[in-house]
Structures are given as C-alpha cells and as structure tokens.
Motif scaffolding. Structure first.
Motif, PDB file in Angstrom:
ATOM      1  N   ASP A  60       1.102  -1.043   0.118  1.00  0.00           N
ATOM      2  CA  ASP A  60       0.009  -0.442  -0.162  1.00  0.00           C
ATOM      3  C   ASP A  60       0.888   1.357   0.104  1.00  0.00           C
ATOM      4  N   ASN A  61       2.117   0.988   0.285  1.00  0.00           N
ATOM      5  CA  ASN A  61       3.345   2.859   0.454  1.00  0.00           C
ATOM      6  C   ASN A  61       3.310   2.925  -1.147  1.00  0.00           C
ATOM      7  N   TYR A  62       3.033   1.733  -1.387  1.00  0.00           N
ATOM      8  CA  TYR A  62       4.363   1.762  -2.977  1.00  0.00           C
ATOM      9  C   TYR A  62       3.453   2.337  -4.290  1.00  0.00           C
ATOM     10  N   ARG A  63       1.696   2.096  -3.840  1.00  0.00           N
ATOM     11  CA  ARG A  63       0.841   2.770  -4.682  1.00  0.00           C
ATOM     12  C   ARG A  63      -0.614   3.299  -3.916  1.00  0.00           C
ATOM     13  N   LYS A  64      -0.698   4.327  -4.416  1.00  0.00           N
ATOM     14  CA  LYS A  64      -2.043   4.482  -3.803  1.00  0.00           C
ATOM     15  C   LYS A  64      -3.433   3.997  -3.832  1.00  0.00           C
ATOM     16  N   TYR A  65      -4.495   4.241  -3.308  1.00  0.00           N
ATOM     17  CA  TYR A  65      -5.623   3.260  -3.620  1.00  0.00           C
ATOM     18  C   TYR A  65      -6.887   4.852  -3.026  1.00  0.00           C
ATOM     19  N   SER A  66      -7.570   4.111  -3.532  1.00  0.00           N
ATOM     20  CA  SER A  66      -8.781   5.308  -3.662  1.00  0.00           C
ATOM     21  C   SER A  66      -9.909   4.933  -2.595  1.00  0.00           C
ATOM     22  N   ASN A  67     -10.377   5.999  -2.046  1.00  0.00           N
ATOM     23  CA  ASN A  67     -10.797   5.769  -0.504  1.00  0.00           C
ATOM     24  C   ASN A  67     -11.902   4.554  -0.600  1.00  0.00           C
ATOM     25  N   ASP A  68     -12.570   3.990  -1.870  1.00  0.00           N
ATOM     26  CA  ASP A  68     -13.543   3.371  -1.841  1.00  0.00           C
ATOM     27  C   ASP A  68     -13.091   1.540  -2.039  1.00  0.00           C
ATOM     28  N   VAL A  69     -11.666   1.208  -1.686  1.00  0.00           N
ATOM     29  CA  VAL A  69     -11.346   0.138  -1.543  1.00  0.00           C
ATOM     30  C   VAL A  69     -11.480   0.298  -0.608  1.00  0.00           C
ATOM     31  N   PRO A  70     -12.249  -1.248  -0.541  1.00  0.00           N
ATOM     32  CA  PRO A  70     -11.894  -2.213   1.842  1.00  0.00           C
ATOM     33  C   PRO A  70     -10.390  -2.491   1.733  1.00  0.00           C
ATOM     34  N   GLU A  71     -10.524  -1.938   3.254  1.00  0.00           N
ATOM     35  CA  GLU A  71      -9.290  -2.045   3.756  1.00  0.00           C
ATOM     36  C   GLU A  71      -8.554  -3.884   3.418  1.00  0.00           C
ATOM     37  N   PHE A  72      -9.696  -5.064   3.621  1.00  0.00           N
ATOM     38  CA  PHE A  72      -8.710  -5.760   3.906  1.00  0.00           C
ATOM     39  C   PHE A  72      -8.296  -6.295   1.657  1.00  0.00           C
ATOM     40  N   LEU A  73      -8.470  -5.360   1.206  1.00  0.00           N
ATOM     41  CA  LEU A  73      -7.694  -5.627  -0.453  1.00  0.00           C
ATOM     42  C   LEU A  73      -6.514  -4.446  -0.212  1.00  0.00           C
ATOM     43  N   ARG A  74      -6.201  -3.938   0.237  1.00  0.00           N
ATOM     44  CA  ARG A  74      -5.138  -2.645   0.879  1.00  0.00           C
ATOM     45  C   ARG A  74      -4.101  -3.715   0.829  1.00  0.00           C
ATOM     46  N   SER A  75      -2.866  -3.798   0.123  1.00  0.00           N
ATOM     47  CA  SER A  75      -1.447  -5.020   0.869  1.00  0.00           C
ATOM     48  C   SER A  75      -2.099  -6.448  -0.895  1.00  0.00           C
ATOM     49  N   CYS A  76      -2.559  -5.941  -0.584  1.00  0.00           N
ATOM     50  CA  CYS A  76      -2.684  -7.370  -0.907  1.00  0.00           C
ATOM     51  C   CYS A  76      -2.374  -8.090  -2.589  1.00  0.00           C
ATOM     52  N   PRO A  77      -1.720  -9.063  -3.640  1.00  0.00           N
ATOM     53  CA  PRO A  77      -1.579  -9.411  -4.363  1.00  0.00           C
ATOM     54  C   PRO A  77      -2.391  -9.093  -4.728  1.00  0.00           C
ATOM     55  N   ARG A  78      -1.689  -8.605  -6.503  1.00  0.00           N
ATOM     56  CA  ARG A  78      -2.821  -7.763  -7.462  1.00  0.00           C
ATOM     57  C   ARG A  78      -3.399  -8.634  -8.402  1.00  0.00           C
ATOM     58  N   LYS A  79      -3.541  -9.705  -8.275  1.00  0.00           N
ATOM     59  CA  LYS A  79      -4.573 -11.195  -9.097  1.00  0.00           C
ATOM     60  C   LYS A  79      -5.976 -11.019  -7.767  1.00  0.00           C
ATOM     61  N   PHE A  80      -4.960 -11.395  -6.471  1.00  0.00           N
ATOM     62  CA  PHE A  80      -6.413 -11.376  -5.530  1.00  0.00           C
ATOM     63  C   PHE A  80      -7.391  -9.903  -5.702  1.00  0.00           C
ATOM     64  N   PHE A  81      -6.352  -8.553  -5.689  1.00  0.00           N
ATOM     65  CA  PHE A  81      -6.779  -7.477  -6.393  1.00  0.00           C
ATOM     66  C   PHE A  81      -8.074  -7.866  -6.669  1.00  0.00           C
ATOM     67  N   ASP A  82      -7.383  -7.789  -8.685  1.00  0.00           N
ATOM     68  CA  ASP A  82      -7.914  -7.453  -9.321  1.00  0.00           C
ATOM     69  C   ASP A  82      -9.406  -8.490  -9.718  1.00  0.00           C
ATOM     70  N   HIS A  83      -9.500  -9.740  -8.999  1.00  0.00           N
ATOM     71  CA  HIS A  83     -10.500 -10.492  -9.143  1.00  0.00           C
ATOM     72  C   HIS A  83     -11.684  -9.911  -7.958  1.00  0.00           C
ATOM     73  N   CYS A  84     -11.422  -9.190  -6.728  1.00  0.00           N
ATOM     74  CA  CYS A  84     -12.075  -8.957  -6.090  1.00  0.00           C
ATOM     75  C   CYS A  84     -12.858  -7.662  -7.106  1.00  0.00           C
ATOM     76  N   LEU A  85     -11.650  -6.667  -7.065  1.00  0.00           N
ATOM     77  CA  LEU A  85     -12.611  -5.449  -7.409  1.00  0.00           C
ATOM     78  C   LEU A  85     -13.117  -5.130  -8.719  1.00  0.00           C
ATOM     79  N   ALA A  86     -13.459  -6.525  -9.348  1.00  0.00           N
ATOM     80  CA  ALA A  86     -14.095  -6.784 -10.717  1.00  0.00           C
ATOM     81  C   ALA A  86     -15.984  -7.311 -10.172  1.00  0.00           C
ATOM     82  N   ARG A  87     -15.680  -7.694  -8.540  1.00  0.00           N
ATOM     83  CA  ARG A  87     -17.089  -8.321  -8.266  1.00  0.00           C
ATOM     84  C   ARG A  87     -17.536  -7.223  -7.349  1.00  0.00           C
ATOM     85  N   ILE A  88     -16.718  -5.917  -6.997  1.00  0.00           N
ATOM     86  CA  ILE A  88     -17.482  -4.402  -6.158  1.00  0.00           C
ATOM     87  C   ILE A  88     -18.352  -4.031  -6.901  1.00  0.00           C
ATOM     88  N   PRO A  89     -18.179  -2.582  -6.884  1.00  0.00           N
ATOM     89  CA  PRO A  89     -19.135  -1.078  -7.473  1.00  0.00           C
ATOM     90  C   PRO A  89     -18.114  -0.580  -7.976  1.00  0.00           C
TER      91      PRO A  89
END
Length: 522
Positions: free
Chosen positions: A288-317
């Motif tokens: 999370d200190n390598y890139r900035k996250y939008s405030n809409d991104v849930p806390e548990f998706l910050r500092s997680c692998p890109r594959k898992f992040f993209d998988h979950c992000l595609a399934r939330i508004p």
C-alpha cells in the motif's frame, strides 16, 4: 542473485536398482534401457524450496521441454501457482524419459523437501509421468491439463484413419459435457449420453480409444473431481508453456554451441534468479505504500497481491452491480442474497470450515464472489475478519512479507557437481555433427513413426494380457537396439535435427535463369 545456496545432484551412471516410494529397492523391468550410461541432473535453490513449501502443498505442475541443447535430453520443470503468477520451483534433466528416471528425480526432490506433501499434480496425459508422480507421493492424485486434453482429442479425431472427421465436433461436445459436469447426476447423464450415442456404438476404434484411455481416467480430467480449495483454479499447464517459451527465446538463444553446460549455466545463473526477482518485484508493487488506493477500496484489499485485488475489485461496485442491503437476509447463521440481475437467491456462508456461496462464480473460482463481498462490505458483524483464520492466511491472498525482511547480497554456491560436467565442456569446441538428413533416411524414419502411431492406436483395442506381455518383451529388445544405433557423445544421445531446405523465391529464380541465359550467349 541471492545468497542462495543451490542444491545440485548429478548422476552420470544410472544404477540398476531404483528406490521405490517407500525407500525399498526394486529391480527395473524390461521396459527400460539398461545397456547405456544414464544421465540425471536435479537442481533446486533455497529460494525455490521456500516457494515450493509455501505454494506447493496443494497442487504443482510438471512438464518437459525438448531440444534445449544439442543432446537428446529432456528438461523437466516443476512449477507452482504463486500469489503473483507461476514460478519454477525445481528442475531436472534426464537422458531417457522412462518412468523410473522421472521417479528417481522426484524422489530426490521429495527428500530435499521433507515438509512437501502435495495433494495434487497436473501434467500432460503421459503415463510415465503419472506413474512416477503417484508412486513418489503417497495419496497423490494427478490431474490432466485441460488444454492438452482438448488438443489430444482434436488430433486423434481429425485423423482420417479413425473415420471420425465428420463427427468430431459432436464427439468433442459430448466429451466436454463430461468434463464440465458439476454434479454426480450431470456427470452420469453425460457419460450415458456418450455411450448411448449412435457414433459411439457404430465406431469400434472410437469406442475402444475412449473407454480404454479417456473414460477409464475420467477422474483425472472431469471438473467434478476437482473440488478442493484452490486446485480448481489450476486447470492447464499453459503457465508452464509460457515459462518454456521465455527460457528458450530469451535465455538459451545466446548460446550458439547448444552445449549442455551452457544450457545449465543459463538456467541456474540467469533464468531462475531472474524469475525469483520478478516474484519479489511483483510482491513489492502490491504494497500500500508503493501505490495509492482509492478511498472506495476496502481495507482488506490494500496490500494484497494484484491477482487477488483484481479478482475482488471486479466483483464490487462500480465494476459490479450494487446489491442493496434489503436483498440480504440472515437465516440460521447463513446469508441469503438475492441477485439483482437474475433474481436468484444464493446461500452465503462466511464462518464455515470453507467459506462458500452457492453461485456459479464461487463454484468456478473458490475465491470471494460478489455475493460474499456484498455481505462483508454491508452487513453488520460480517466482514473480512469473520472468515476463518486459515482462509484469510491463504498465501494467494497475501503479500509474501518474509521475502521483504531480508535483503542479502547474492552469490552462487554450487557444489562439486558442476566440476563433474567438465568432461562435456572440454569437447564442446571440437564437437561437430552433420545435421543434414538425407531424403532416404528421412522417409524411412517417417514410415517408422507412422507404424508406431498405428501400433499405439491398436494397443488401446487389445485386451489380451498374455499377448501384451509378449509384445512388450519384443518392444524391449527394439528399445535397446535403437538406443545402440542412435549417435552418442560423451555417453549422451545426440539430437540430429534435419536442416531446413533453402527455398528460392520466384524473383530469385527468374534472375538465376536470366544470368544463365546471358552466360550461354557469351
């Protein structure tokens, strides 16, 4: 490179007795070559051991690369699906692709990694690899790669001698229904549909091929039997195919001599260290200190692998349709979630042994679906922390923080196995073989290969065990005979690749004719 001690095992004279999976000795059967010296090279680094123990406890992949040097050797790669993609975690080179040499290499890797107890492996439909894997690891189940399964179906059905060209699409459709069945009932119905079809009943060769090869091994390629936590996400060895392509095109091409020592040097000192560096880089980029996250991104998706992040992000508004809270209802510790699009109601369990949802998306991936995410992000006392600890700790959901804790200077430590390869280096400069294959030998070879293919097809139609045993004895003699006939150097069989014919374009041909006419006039 890291300060990463490499474990290398080199055997240039294969023993007559081989270790079984229980450590006892077993005489080789007559289906393996005994007369010529054998070659076995096994390699694994400490960083590879670490990745294997993190990501290889459920499913690993095995595949072979051909023509990596001028010798007729096979390079096998053992690969795992990490939190950022596929990584090679071990490699070995064999001179003969029989089940015992593969097993010996796997036993060496198993002994180096006593905590490694994989439940599943995936490979091509190669009975030697399947036997070696299941003999080495107790309780292991080998799955077949989906891509190569489809490829094998297509190649067999398109051959005119099998008389299935016109019906191949219909046959493949019925086979895919068996492969994609997600319940015992649908699987049984798909099998019944195939066996009761007119095509299956009318074509004896097709029926024997399917019954004795594919339906007999149905559990290896039907998705119904891939029901554990994450092996369902690994359905093809294409990740390994990409590793093969990268190794051949970006690393081995710089070595013109195509020697064994050059190939091993490139593999051990360049390709594998570069692969691990990419693994570290991709993990660092997920911080999370390598890139900035939008405030809409849930806390548990910050500092997680890109594959898992993209998988979950595609399934939330806003990527997915918002599921209003009134569409969610708790019943007996379960959540019932009504879909906005289909009006279907899905059952969500977060605090079960295995968090799950009854929707097709979860069945396909076994990762959080939009219904589970909607519950965790909107319902009180239902969030990421509600999930079982072991599920949240899944390596694919988390950054590999341990690799970030150390930043050591990298040196290569190779044991005396490297010196054992000097015999090959000393003769590299003088090694020269004529790779030009005359038309007569090429035609004869092709005829032999055609006959071997026909024999292979015939064997699937023969159930006479006495005949098969006698035939195998005759084959063993031919194997030894062809092994003696093949050219060798330094005890290793050479590749004799036919040179491509030089083609002349029409313009070059016209110019040649003109020059010839002018010379005749002069």
């Amino acid at each position: 490179m890291t300060n990463d001690e490499k474990i290398i095992f080199l055997m240039t004279n294969y023993p007559r007795k081989l270790a079984k999976s229980d450590g006892k000795q077993k005489e080789k059967s007559n289906d393996d070559v005994e007369e010529v010296p054998q070659f076995l090279f096994v390699h694994q680094s400490e960083t590879q051991k670490r990745l294997l123990n993190i990501y290889g406890q459920e499913i690993c992949l095995l595949d072979a690369i051909y023509k990596t040097s001028r010798y007729d050797l096979l390079l096998f790669l053992v690969c795992v699906n990490t939190n950022v993609g596929y990584s090679v975690v071990a490699s070995f080179i064999v001179a003969n692709e029989n089940r015992y040499t593969i097993q010996e290499a796997l036993i060496k890797l198993r002994d180096w990694n006593p905590m490694w107890k994989p439940k599943y492996f995936m490979c091509d439909f190669d009975l030697r690899e399947i036997w070696a894997l299941e003999q080495t690891f107790e309780g292991l189940m080998v799955y077949l790669c989906d891509f190569h399964r489809e490829q094998a179906w297509h190649r067999w059905l398109r051959e005119s001698k099998h008389d299935c060209i016109d019906e191949k699409d219909e046959i493949k459709k019925m086979l895919r229904e068996i492969a994609d069945a997600d319940s015992t009932v649908s699987h049984a119905n798909a099998l019944q549909q195939l066996r009761s079809s007119d095509i299956f009943k009318a074509k004896v060769s097709l029926r024997n091929w399917l019954e004795n090869k594919w339906l007999l091994n149905c559990k290896r390629w039907s998705k119904l039997f891939r029901n554990s936590l994450f092996n369902i996400r690994v359905n093809t060895t294409n990740g390994l195919e990409r590793q093969h392509k990268e190794l051949k095109e970006n690393y081995l091409t710089e070595y013109i001599d195509k020697s064994l020592s050059s190939m091993v040097k490139s593999l051990v000192t360049k390709y594998l260290p570069d692969s691990y560096e990419r693994y570290k880089e991709y993990n660092i980029q997920s911080l999370d200190n390598y890139r900035k996250y939008s405030n809409d991104v849930p806390e548990f998706l910050r500092s997680c692998p890109r594959k898992f992040f993209d998988h979950c992000l595609a399934r939330i508004p806003p990527a997915a349709t918002l599921i209003p809270i009134e569409n969610m209802k708790e019943v007996n510790h379960d959540m019932l979630v009504r879909s906005v699009e289909s009006d279907n109601v899905y059952q969500v369990r977060l605090n079960d042994d295995l968090p799950k949802c009854s929707c097709p998306d979860w069945t396909k991936h076994h990762w959080p679906c939009k219904h589970m995410l909607a519950v965790m992000m909107n319902m009180p006392n239902k969030d990421w922390n509600t999930l079982p600890e072991y599920y949240k700790a899944t390596p694919h959901f988390n950054i590999d923080y341990r690799l970030l804790e150390t930043n050591r200077t990298e040196t290569l430590i190779v044991n005396n196995a490297s010196s054992s390869m000097k015999y090959e280096c000393q003769q590299d400069s003088t090694a020269c073989i004529d790779n030009t294959v005359e038309n007569s030998s090429s035609k004869a070879r092709n005829l032999c290969l055609d006959n071997i293919k026909q024999i292979t097809s015939n064997l699937f139609c023969i159930n006479n065990s006495q005949y098969l045993e006698e035939f195998n004895n005759r084959l063993a003699v031919l194997v030894k005979e062809t092994e003696r006939e093949a050219p060798h150097q330094n005890g290793l069989r050479l590749n004799l690749t036919a040179t491509k014919k030089k083609t002349i374009c029409r313009r070059q041909k016209t110019a040649f004719i003109k020059r010839k006419a002018i010379s005749q006039d002069v």
